[in-house]
Design a protein around this motif. Structure first.
Motif, PDB file in Angstrom:
ATOM      1  N   THR A  99       0.874  -1.615   0.086  1.00 40.86           N
ATOM      2  CA  THR A  99       0.348   0.432  -0.050  1.00 40.86           C
ATOM      3  C   THR A  99       0.908   1.440   0.161  1.00 40.86           C
ATOM      4  O   THR A  99       0.837   2.260  -0.046  1.00 40.86           O
ATOM      5  CB  THR A  99      -0.896  -0.293   1.395  1.00 40.86           C
ATOM      6  N   THR A 100       1.980   1.482   0.211  1.00 32.54           N
ATOM      7  CA  THR A 100       2.911   2.651   0.017  1.00 32.54           C
ATOM      8  C   THR A 100       2.948   2.748  -0.986  1.00 32.54           C
ATOM      9  O   THR A 100       3.248   1.937  -2.211  1.00 32.54           O
ATOM     10  CB  THR A 100       4.417   2.272   0.776  1.00 32.54           C
ATOM     11  N   ARG A 101       3.977   3.882  -1.570  1.00 28.40           N
ATOM     12  CA  ARG A 101       4.592   4.661  -2.606  1.00 28.40           C
ATOM     13  C   ARG A 101       5.117   4.352  -3.299  1.00 28.40           C
ATOM     14  O   ARG A 101       5.990   3.795  -3.063  1.00 28.40           O
ATOM     15  CB  ARG A 101       4.418   6.085  -2.795  1.00 28.40           C
ATOM     16  N   GLN A 102       5.327   3.224  -4.211  1.00 31.53           N
ATOM     17  CA  GLN A 102       6.109   2.654  -4.967  1.00 31.53           C
ATOM     18  C   GLN A 102       6.199   3.063  -6.415  1.00 31.53           C
ATOM     19  O   GLN A 102       5.817   3.344  -7.504  1.00 31.53           O
ATOM     20  CB  GLN A 102       6.372   1.696  -5.232  1.00 31.53           C
ATOM     21  N   LEU A 103       8.169   3.770  -6.739  1.00 32.09           N
ATOM     22  CA  LEU A 103       8.121   3.913  -8.535  1.00 32.09           C
ATOM     23  C   LEU A 103       8.506   2.868  -9.242  1.00 32.09           C
ATOM     24  O   LEU A 103       9.728   1.460  -8.866  1.00 32.09           O
ATOM     25  CB  LEU A 103       9.198   5.232  -7.866  1.00 32.09           C
ATOM     26  N   THR A 104       8.684   2.932 -10.701  1.00 40.15           N
ATOM     27  CA  THR A 104       9.078   1.622 -11.533  1.00 40.15           C
ATOM     28  C   THR A 104      10.314   2.470 -11.589  1.00 40.15           C
ATOM     29  O   THR A 104      10.894   3.178 -11.663  1.00 40.15           O
ATOM     30  CB  THR A 104       8.314   1.639 -12.917  1.00 40.15           C
ATOM     31  N   ILE A 105      11.806   1.154 -12.376  1.00 40.03           N
ATOM     32  CA  ILE A 105      12.576   1.173 -12.816  1.00 40.03           C
ATOM     33  C   ILE A 105      13.140   2.715 -14.214  1.00 40.03           C
ATOM     34  O   ILE A 105      13.529   3.288 -14.644  1.00 40.03           O
ATOM     35  CB  ILE A 105      13.042   0.258 -13.884  1.00 40.03           C
ATOM     36  N   ASP A 106      11.625   3.227 -14.131  1.00 38.25           N
ATOM     37  CA  ASP A 106      11.272   4.297 -15.128  1.00 38.25           C
ATOM     38  C   ASP A 106      11.039   5.599 -14.480  1.00 38.25           C
ATOM     39  O   ASP A 106      11.002   6.590 -15.326  1.00 38.25           O
ATOM     40  CB  ASP A 106      10.679   4.106 -16.215  1.00 38.25           C
ATOM     41  N   GLY A 107      10.554   5.470 -12.905  1.00 39.62           N
ATOM     42  CA  GLY A 107      10.154   6.679 -12.626  1.00 39.62           C
ATOM     43  C   GLY A 107       9.039   6.962 -12.349  1.00 39.62           C
ATOM     44  O   GLY A 107       8.521   8.060 -12.310  1.00 39.62           O
ATOM     45  N   ASN A 108       8.292   5.921 -12.755  1.00 43.45           N
ATOM     46  CA  ASN A 108       7.069   6.037 -12.664  1.00 43.45           C
ATOM     47  C   ASN A 108       6.354   5.584 -11.174  1.00 43.45           C
ATOM     48  O   ASN A 108       6.279   4.581 -11.288  1.00 43.45           O
ATOM     49  CB  ASN A 108       6.013   5.664 -14.237  1.00 43.45           C
ATOM     50  N   GLU A 109       5.206   5.685 -10.920  1.00 47.20           N
ATOM     51  CA  GLU A 109       4.312   5.450  -9.794  1.00 47.20           C
ATOM     52  C   GLU A 109       3.847   4.265 -10.673  1.00 47.20           C
ATOM     53  O   GLU A 109       2.842   3.529 -11.402  1.00 47.20           O
ATOM     54  CB  GLU A 109       3.062   6.242 -10.112  1.00 47.20           C
ATOM     55  N   LEU A 110       4.070   2.762  -9.565  1.00 45.05           N
ATOM     56  CA  LEU A 110       3.490   1.606  -9.540  1.00 45.05           C
ATOM     57  C   LEU A 110       2.462   1.351 -10.382  1.00 45.05           C
ATOM     58  O   LEU A 110       2.248   0.403 -11.522  1.00 45.05           O
ATOM     59  CB  LEU A 110       3.698   1.361  -8.735  1.00 45.05           C
ATOM     60  N   ARG A 111       1.254   1.559  -9.947  1.00 46.23           N
ATOM     61  CA  ARG A 111       0.200   1.311  -9.770  1.00 46.23           C
ATOM     62  C   ARG A 111      -0.366   2.087 -11.749  1.00 46.23           C
ATOM     63  O   ARG A 111      -0.930   1.304 -12.666  1.00 46.23           O
ATOM     64  CB  ARG A 111      -1.331   2.061  -9.227  1.00 46.23           C
ATOM     65  N   PHE A 112      -0.285   3.396 -11.549  1.00 46.90           N
ATOM     66  CA  PHE A 112      -0.297   4.114 -12.857  1.00 46.90           C
ATOM     67  C   PHE A 112       0.896   3.779 -13.768  1.00 46.90           C
ATOM     68  O   PHE A 112      -0.189   3.668 -15.067  1.00 46.90           O
ATOM     69  CB  PHE A 112       0.622   5.158 -12.715  1.00 46.90           C
ATOM     70  N   ALA A 113       1.916   2.825 -14.153  1.00 43.65           N
ATOM     71  CA  ALA A 113       2.652   1.843 -15.196  1.00 43.65           C
ATOM     72  C   ALA A 113       1.578   0.517 -15.050  1.00 43.65           C
ATOM     73  O   ALA A 113       1.493   0.730 -16.575  1.00 43.65           O
ATOM     74  CB  ALA A 113       4.064   1.687 -14.150  1.00 43.65           C
ATOM     75  N   VAL A 114       1.474  -0.303 -13.952  1.00 37.04           N
ATOM     76  CA  VAL A 114       0.982  -1.552 -14.456  1.00 37.04           C
ATOM     77  C   VAL A 114      -0.010  -1.337 -15.567  1.00 37.04           C
ATOM     78  O   VAL A 114      -0.465  -1.833 -16.488  1.00 37.04           O
ATOM     79  CB  VAL A 114       0.850  -2.020 -13.443  1.00 37.04           C
ATOM     80  N   ASN A 115      -1.344  -0.183 -14.376  1.00 35.71           N
ATOM     81  CA  ASN A 115      -2.489  -0.461 -15.394  1.00 35.71           C
ATOM     82  C   ASN A 115      -3.486   0.456 -15.878  1.00 35.71           C
ATOM     83  O   ASN A 115      -4.395   0.245 -16.925  1.00 35.71           O
ATOM     84  CB  ASN A 115      -2.936  -0.129 -13.538  1.00 35.71           C
ATOM     85  N   TYR A 116      -1.832   1.508 -16.719  1.00 31.93           N
ATOM     86  CA  TYR A 116      -2.242   1.867 -17.496  1.00 31.93           C
ATOM     87  C   TYR A 116      -1.015   2.584 -18.721  1.00 31.93           C
ATOM     88  O   TYR A 116      -1.213   2.286 -19.770  1.00 31.93           O
ATOM     89  CB  TYR A 116      -2.546   3.680 -17.121  1.00 31.93           C
ATOM     90  N   LEU A 117      -0.002   2.567 -18.060  1.00 31.82           N
ATOM     91  CA  LEU A 117       0.835   3.216 -19.152  1.00 31.82           C
ATOM     92  C   LEU A 117       0.988   1.905 -19.859  1.00 31.82           C
ATOM     93  O   LEU A 117       1.582   1.909 -21.240  1.00 31.82           O
ATOM     94  CB  LEU A 117       2.383   3.658 -18.720  1.00 31.82           C
ATOM     95  N   ALA A 118       1.327   0.764 -19.062  1.00 31.35           N
ATOM     96  CA  ALA A 118       1.908  -0.583 -19.906  1.00 31.35           C
ATOM     97  C   ALA A 118       0.358  -0.831 -21.242  1.00 31.35           C
ATOM     98  O   ALA A 118       1.107  -0.832 -21.879  1.00 31.35           O
ATOM     99  CB  ALA A 118       1.766  -2.001 -18.692  1.00 31.35           C
ATOM    100  N   PRO A 119      -0.932  -1.139 -20.631  1.00 32.51           N
ATOM    101  CA  PRO A 119      -1.724  -1.050 -21.900  1.00 32.51           C
ATOM    102  C   PRO A 119      -1.501  -0.314 -22.624  1.00 32.51           C
ATOM    103  O   PRO A 119      -2.024  -0.252 -23.827  1.00 32.51           O
ATOM    104  CB  PRO A 119      -3.114  -0.910 -20.911  1.00 32.51           C
ATOM    105  N   PHE A 120      -1.578   0.771 -22.414  1.00 35.16           N
ATOM    106  CA  PHE A 120      -0.940   2.360 -23.179  1.00 35.16           C
ATOM    107  C   PHE A 120      -0.207   1.673 -24.759  1.00 35.16           C
ATOM    108  O   PHE A 120      -0.429   1.826 -25.598  1.00 35.16           O
ATOM    109  CB  PHE A 120      -1.343   3.912 -22.836  1.00 35.16           C
ATOM    110  N   ALA A 121       0.800   1.612 -23.973  1.00 38.16           N
ATOM    111  CA  ALA A 121       2.104   1.470 -24.916  1.00 38.16           C
ATOM    112  C   ALA A 121       1.905   0.394 -25.500  1.00 38.16           C
ATOM    113  O   ALA A 121       2.393  -0.182 -26.881  1.00 38.16           O
ATOM    114  CB  ALA A 121       3.432   0.923 -24.249  1.00 38.16           C
ATOM    115  N   LEU A 122       1.168  -0.886 -25.147  1.00 44.69           N
ATOM    116  CA  LEU A 122       1.564  -2.237 -26.008  1.00 44.69           C
ATOM    117  C   LEU A 122       0.142  -2.253 -26.513  1.00 44.69           C
ATOM    118  O   LEU A 122       0.446  -2.994 -28.000  1.00 44.69           O
ATOM    119  CB  LEU A 122       0.390  -3.942 -24.685  1.00 44.69           C
ATOM    120  N   THR A 123      -0.568  -1.735 -26.663  1.00 45.45           N
ATOM    121  CA  THR A 123      -2.108  -1.300 -27.382  1.00 45.45           C
ATOM    122  C   THR A 123      -1.527  -0.817 -28.734  1.00 45.45           C
ATOM    123  O   THR A 123      -1.514  -0.981 -30.499  1.00 45.45           O
ATOM    124  CB  THR A 123      -3.234  -0.685 -26.917  1.00 45.45           C
ATOM    125  N   GLN A 124      -0.777   0.618 -28.525  1.00 42.20           N
ATOM    126  CA  GLN A 124      -0.403   1.695 -30.027  1.00 42.20           C
ATOM    127  C   GLN A 124       1.103   0.612 -30.472  1.00 42.20           C
ATOM    128  O   GLN A 124       0.081   0.836 -31.677  1.00 42.20           O
ATOM    129  CB  GLN A 124       0.079   2.904 -28.948  1.00 42.20           C
TER     130      GLN A 124
END
Length: 270
Positions: A99-124
């Motif tokens: 439940t704590t704030r985590q950043l990914t290797i790319d510097g993005n917030e973890l949930r935003f990265a997995v739940n949104y940026l990943a499907p955006f990048a994959l779909t495009q």
């Protein structure tokens, strides 16, 4: 018409696994199943050996954008078309990912990265394969729990909570769905998102809140409908609560927010 090829992310557990299990019983379907654990993917493939659908598995950690790009390349090496892309993989508001704030290797917030940026990048990156599989569908698993996107603090350095991060990521995927639907010809590729059910008894939910409300079957039925129902041919740009069309958070429909989210998503995903 090309053979039916369905890509499902997050297929080794929960709703993704239930969807894959159901579809694997159809000999006319080819499944490309994603997971982030080779061991679990191998176990899934072994379990599906006796089922008639053709199965391929692809490995990637969606928190890392380089691996998301690699995932698109893996899928492209396996098929020249996609009939349905189900962006299902995600992280909830709490455990088992914390439940704590985590950043990914790319510097993005973890949930935003997995739940949104990943499907955006994959779909495009997979849009050409989806167009080749036309009439094709994109199904984005979202949530009714949507929170405003803080464009000035996307990593939520201030006022972080797992629920806020989760809600922001889910509003983003719904907003993206509505925006992309406007850009694509619905006779070729449709884009819809849904809240499949509330607190299904998945590991993510049980570890996080400790109880369930709706059944996994109800979420499966709602998601499967968007994947296979012939009456939804050409229907695009909708958000569903289960099987009921509903209106997403008001911000998802605002043209200025759609435009700003698209621009920043392109910047963050290169």
């Amino acid at each position: 018409m090309p053979d039916t090829t369905i890509v499902i992310t997050g297929a080794t557990d929960g709703l993704g696994r239930a969807l894959a299990t159901h579809l694997a019983a159809d000999p006319s379907i080819r499944l490309i199943l994603h997971g982030r654990s080779r061991h679990r993917l191998d176990a899934l493939r072994a379990e599906f050996t006796a089922l008639p659908a053709r199965i391929d598995t692809v490995l990637a950690d969606l928190s890392e954008l380089a691996q998301v790009r690699g995932l698109a390349e893996q899928i492209s090496s396996l098929t020249d078309h996609i009939s349905v892309l189900v962006n299902n993989a995600g992280i909830g508001a709490g455990e088992p990912d914390g439940t704590t704030r985590q950043l990914t290797i790319d510097g993005n917030e973890l949930r935003f990265a997995v739940n949104y940026l990943a499907p955006f990048a994959l779909t495009q990156r997979l849009l050409p394969l989806l167009d080749a599989g036309a009439p094709a569908r994109i199904v984005n698993v979202a949530s009714i729990g949507q929170s405003p996107i803080d464009f000035d603090d996307l990593t939520l350095r201030h006022g972080y909570s797992g629920q806020r991060a989760y809600g922001q990521s889910k509003l983003a995927i719904v907003t993206y769905s509505l925006t992309l639907a406007q850009a694509l010809d619905p006779s070729r590729v449709t884009v819809n998102s849904l809240h499949p059910a509330t607190y299904m008894p998945t590991k993510m939910v049980l570890d996080s809140v400790g109880y369930s409300i709706d059944s996994l079957e109800s979420g499966l039925i709602a998601t499967l409908r968007l994947v296979t129902d012939p009456t939804l041919a050409g229907i695009s740009g909708r958000f569903y609560d289960g099987t009921t069309p509903t209106r997403a958070h008001a911000n998802a429909h605002r043209a200025d927010i759609q435009r700003r989210l698209w621009e920043i998503s392109e910047q963050l995903t290169d």
